[in-house]
Scaffold this motif. Structure first.
Motif, mmCIF file in Angstrom:
data_model
loop_
_atom_site.group_PDB
_atom_site.id
_atom_site.type_symbol
_atom_site.label_atom_id
_atom_site.label_comp_id
_atom_site.label_asym_id
_atom_site.label_seq_id
_atom_site.Cartn_x
_atom_site.Cartn_y
_atom_site.Cartn_z
ATOM 1 N N GLU A 50 0.828 -1.198 0.000
ATOM 2 C CA GLU A 50 0.000 0.000 0.000
ATOM 3 C C GLU A 50 0.870 1.258 0.000
ATOM 4 O O GLU A 50 1.964 1.269 0.555
ATOM 5 N N PHE A 51 0.351 2.314 -0.603
ATOM 6 C CA PHE A 51 1.018 3.609 -0.598
ATOM 7 C C PHE A 51 0.213 4.536 0.309
ATOM 8 O O PHE A 51 -0.922 4.900 0.002
ATOM 9 N N ILE A 52 0.816 4.901 1.432
ATOM 10 C CA ILE A 52 0.163 5.742 2.430
ATOM 11 C C ILE A 52 0.849 7.106 2.460
ATOM 12 O O ILE A 52 2.078 7.190 2.498
ATOM 13 N N ALA A 53 0.066 8.177 2.452
ATOM 14 C CA ALA A 53 0.614 9.524 2.623
ATOM 15 C C ALA A 53 0.237 10.040 3.998
ATOM 16 O O ALA A 53 -0.941 10.019 4.375
ATOM 17 N N LEU A 54 1.233 10.492 4.766
ATOM 18 C CA LEU A 54 0.989 11.196 6.016
ATOM 19 C C LEU A 54 0.966 12.681 5.685
ATOM 20 O O LEU A 54 1.975 13.247 5.266
ATOM 21 N N LEU A 55 -0.196 13.300 5.859
ATOM 22 C CA LEU A 55 -0.418 14.666 5.404
ATOM 23 C C LEU A 55 -0.781 15.558 6.580
ATOM 24 O O LEU A 55 -1.562 15.165 7.451
ATOM 25 N N GLY A 56 -0.236 16.756 6.591
ATOM 26 C CA GLY A 56 -0.592 17.700 7.638
ATOM 27 C C GLY A 56 0.356 18.875 7.652
ATOM 28 O O GLY A 56 1.401 18.869 6.984
ATOM 29 N N PRO A 57 0.029 19.912 8.408
ATOM 30 C CA PRO A 57 0.880 21.098 8.469
ATOM 31 C C PRO A 57 2.152 20.833 9.263
ATOM 32 O O PRO A 57 2.281 19.803 9.938
ATOM 33 N N SER A 58 3.082 21.756 9.204
ATOM 34 C CA SER A 58 4.315 21.633 9.983
ATOM 35 C C SER A 58 3.976 21.511 11.465
ATOM 36 O O SER A 58 3.100 22.216 11.971
ATOM 37 N N GLY A 59 4.655 20.591 12.147
ATOM 38 C CA GLY A 59 4.435 20.404 13.569
ATOM 39 C C GLY A 59 3.313 19.468 13.930
ATOM 40 O O GLY A 59 3.019 19.286 15.113
ATOM 41 N N CYS A 60 2.685 18.826 12.920
ATOM 42 C CA CYS A 60 1.546 17.957 13.226
ATOM 43 C C CYS A 60 1.974 16.576 13.712
ATOM 44 O O CYS A 60 1.157 15.821 14.241
ATOM 45 N N GLY A 61 3.249 16.210 13.514
ATOM 46 C CA GLY A 61 3.746 14.919 13.976
ATOM 47 C C GLY A 61 4.060 13.926 12.878
ATOM 48 O O GLY A 61 4.540 12.825 13.153
ATOM 49 N N LYS A 62 3.867 14.295 11.617
ATOM 50 C CA LYS A 62 4.039 13.330 10.530
ATOM 51 C C LYS A 62 5.496 12.894 10.365
ATOM 52 O O LYS A 62 5.769 11.696 10.200
ATOM 53 N N SER A 63 6.445 13.837 10.409
ATOM 54 C CA SER A 63 7.855 13.458 10.289
ATOM 55 C C SER A 63 8.343 12.734 11.534
ATOM 56 O O SER A 63 9.182 11.829 11.449
ATOM 57 N N GLU A 201 4.789 0.973 -7.920
ATOM 58 C CA GLU A 201 4.058 -0.126 -8.568
ATOM 59 C C GLU A 201 5.017 -1.229 -9.017
ATOM 60 O O GLU A 201 4.695 -2.409 -8.949
ATOM 61 N N ALA A 202 6.208 -0.827 -9.475
ATOM 62 C CA ALA A 202 7.157 -1.808 -10.010
ATOM 63 C C ALA A 202 7.767 -2.679 -8.925
ATOM 64 O O ALA A 202 7.970 -3.882 -9.130
ATOM 65 N N ILE A 203 8.073 -2.094 -7.746
ATOM 66 C CA ILE A 203 8.787 -2.886 -6.732
ATOM 67 C C ILE A 203 7.858 -3.553 -5.726
ATOM 68 O O ILE A 203 8.241 -4.527 -5.087
ATOM 69 N N GLY A 204 6.640 -3.026 -5.561
ATOM 70 C CA GLY A 204 5.679 -3.684 -4.681
ATOM 71 C C GLY A 204 5.893 -3.499 -3.198
ATOM 72 O O GLY A 204 5.171 -4.071 -2.395
ATOM 73 N N SER A 205 6.875 -2.715 -2.783
ATOM 74 C CA SER A 205 7.090 -2.475 -1.358
ATOM 75 C C SER A 205 6.011 -1.550 -0.808
ATOM 76 O O SER A 205 5.456 -0.719 -1.522
ATOM 77 N N THR A 206 5.735 -1.685 0.467
ATOM 78 C CA THR A 206 4.876 -0.741 1.163
ATOM 79 C C THR A 206 5.589 0.611 1.195
ATOM 80 O O THR A 206 6.793 0.678 1.439
ATOM 81 N N THR A 207 4.857 1.684 0.939
ATOM 82 C CA THR A 207 5.457 3.014 0.936
ATOM 83 C C THR A 207 4.704 3.926 1.899
ATOM 84 O O THR A 207 3.478 3.994 1.862
ATOM 85 N N ILE A 208 5.466 4.619 2.749
ATOM 86 C CA ILE A 208 4.891 5.644 3.620
ATOM 87 C C ILE A 208 5.574 6.953 3.269
ATOM 88 O O ILE A 208 6.794 7.080 3.331
ATOM 89 N N TYR A 209 4.764 7.926 2.901
ATOM 90 C CA TYR A 209 5.244 9.160 2.270
ATOM 91 C C TYR A 209 4.749 10.358 3.076
ATOM 92 O O TYR A 209 3.543 10.543 3.252
#
Length: 366
Positions: A50-63, A201-209
């Motif tokens: 799965e390709f998951i995006a962690l989205l939010g403003p600066s300081g929200c905790g995503k990084s 799509e080519a490598i099939g690894s789980t991605t967290i972005y």
């Protein structure tokens, strides 16, 4: 680019034979820095491939969340599991994840080939196998012809592709990307979005972005995780979050930049906002007398001659095909609008919107 999958399970994708495992679980993830809580009980299951995006403003905790997953930050509480096995106490190199940083982090004195093969050398992969895997990774990012150059001889976009090749050549179960496109210009960002999705799509690894750019998240992810103040506010497929954000802050981050305070006058949908009476669709679940917040996108709040909200233009700029600007309503609320023609700063305007293109939230929850 393939169509996005459902919110719960990525559809139509089989994991690459090169990807070993990859179902990641975050259970009650907590991270504090002294008295400041950066992550406050994060629960999330990410399926294999799965390709998951962690989205939010600066300081929200995503990084912070990404660095905890990578093992670069220890947890204050909770668990991280890979295919059911706790890994949160493992050192970063023992987790086997690939990571792509905002800054590329390439070795300037090493050739592109040696940069890409560095992780394989650290793993003790035999030379012949390592060479073949490096060639395959460079082919995937279309940089085999640049293999003998140094990073400084490549463009920013090419260097980022080298960083991606280095991350995937070790055949990781999970690839972690921390705002990898933020240093690139607008044209390169668009090109690299397509590159990243194709490589995923080519490598099939789980991605967290990790990203603060809603357009990146919408175009890349199978599911988007919107974060604020160290917690998850909403998880869903891109189209769900774009059309049906569940909270005012999520709506704001998905493009509903304007919030207009209002009060419900009757059950038929009449509301009072900034000294004007408007009609919204009835049965929105808000009782007469209740305070609400009307969220609307700039492209849906239009300056024209029709009766609407009186406002004073504060700024205006041309964005191709239309003008976009900001204005103050009678009560001082700052709003963002679209106009077919140029308006002058200080000019009076009437702003109207299609009620069906708005979202309504309780004022205290917005």
């Amino acid at each position: 680019m393939n169509a996005h999958s459902s919110p719960t399970q990525p559809a139509g994708r089989t994991a690459s034979p090169h990807a070993d495992g990859g179902r990641l679980e975050l259970v009650g993830l907590r991270r504090a820095f002294g008295s400041y809580t950066a992550l406050d009980g994060i629960d999330l299951a990410v399926e294999r491939g799965e390709f998951i995006a962690l989205l939010g403003p600066s300081g929200c905790g995503k990084s912070t969340a990404l660095n905890c997953i990578a093992g670069l930050l220890p947890l204050t509480g909770g668990e991280i599991r890979l295919d059911g096995r706790p890994i949160h106490e493992l050192e970063p190199e023992k987790r086997g994840f690939g990571m792509v940083f905002q800054s590329y982090a390439l070795f300037p004195h090493m050739t592109i080939r040696k940069n890409v093969g560095f992780g394989l050398a650290m793993q003790g992969v035999p030379r012949a196998e390592a060479d073949a895997r490096v060639d395959a990774a460079l082919d995937l990012v279309r940089l085999r012809s640049q293999a003998d150059k140094l990073p400084g001889q490549l463009s920013g976009g090419q260097q980022q592709r080298v960083a991606i090749a280095r991350a995937i050549v070790i055949r990781p179960p999970v690839v972690l990307m921390d705002e990898p496109l933020s240093n690139l210009d607008a044209k390169l960002r668009l090109e690299m979005r397509a590159e990243i999705r194709a490589i995923h799509e080519a490598i099939g690894s789980t991605t967290i972005y990790v990203t603060h750019d809603q357009d990146e998240a919408l175009s890349l992810a199978d599911r988007i995780v919107v974060m604020a103040n160290g917690v998850i506010r909403q998880v869903g497929a891109p189209e769900d979050l774009y059309e049906r954000p569940a909270h005012g802050d999520v709506a704001d981050f998905m493009g509903f930049r304007t919030r207009i305070p209002a009060r419900v006058l009757d059950a038929d949908g009449t509301v009072e906002a900034a000294g004007a009476r408007l009609t919204l669709p009835p049965a929105r679940g808000h009782a007469p007398g209740s305070a609400i917040s009307i969220s609307v996108r700039p492209e849906d709040l239009v300056a024209g001659t029709a009766q609407g909200l009186p406002a004073e233009v504060r700024s205006i700029e041309y964005r191709g095909r239309a003008w976009f600007g900001s204005a103050a309503l009678a009560d001082g609320t700052l709003v963002f609008f679209r106009s077919e023609g140029r308006l002058a700063s200080g000019q009076r305007a009437s702003l109207s919107f299609d009620p069906a293109r708005t979202l309504v939230f309780p004022a205290e929850a917005a």
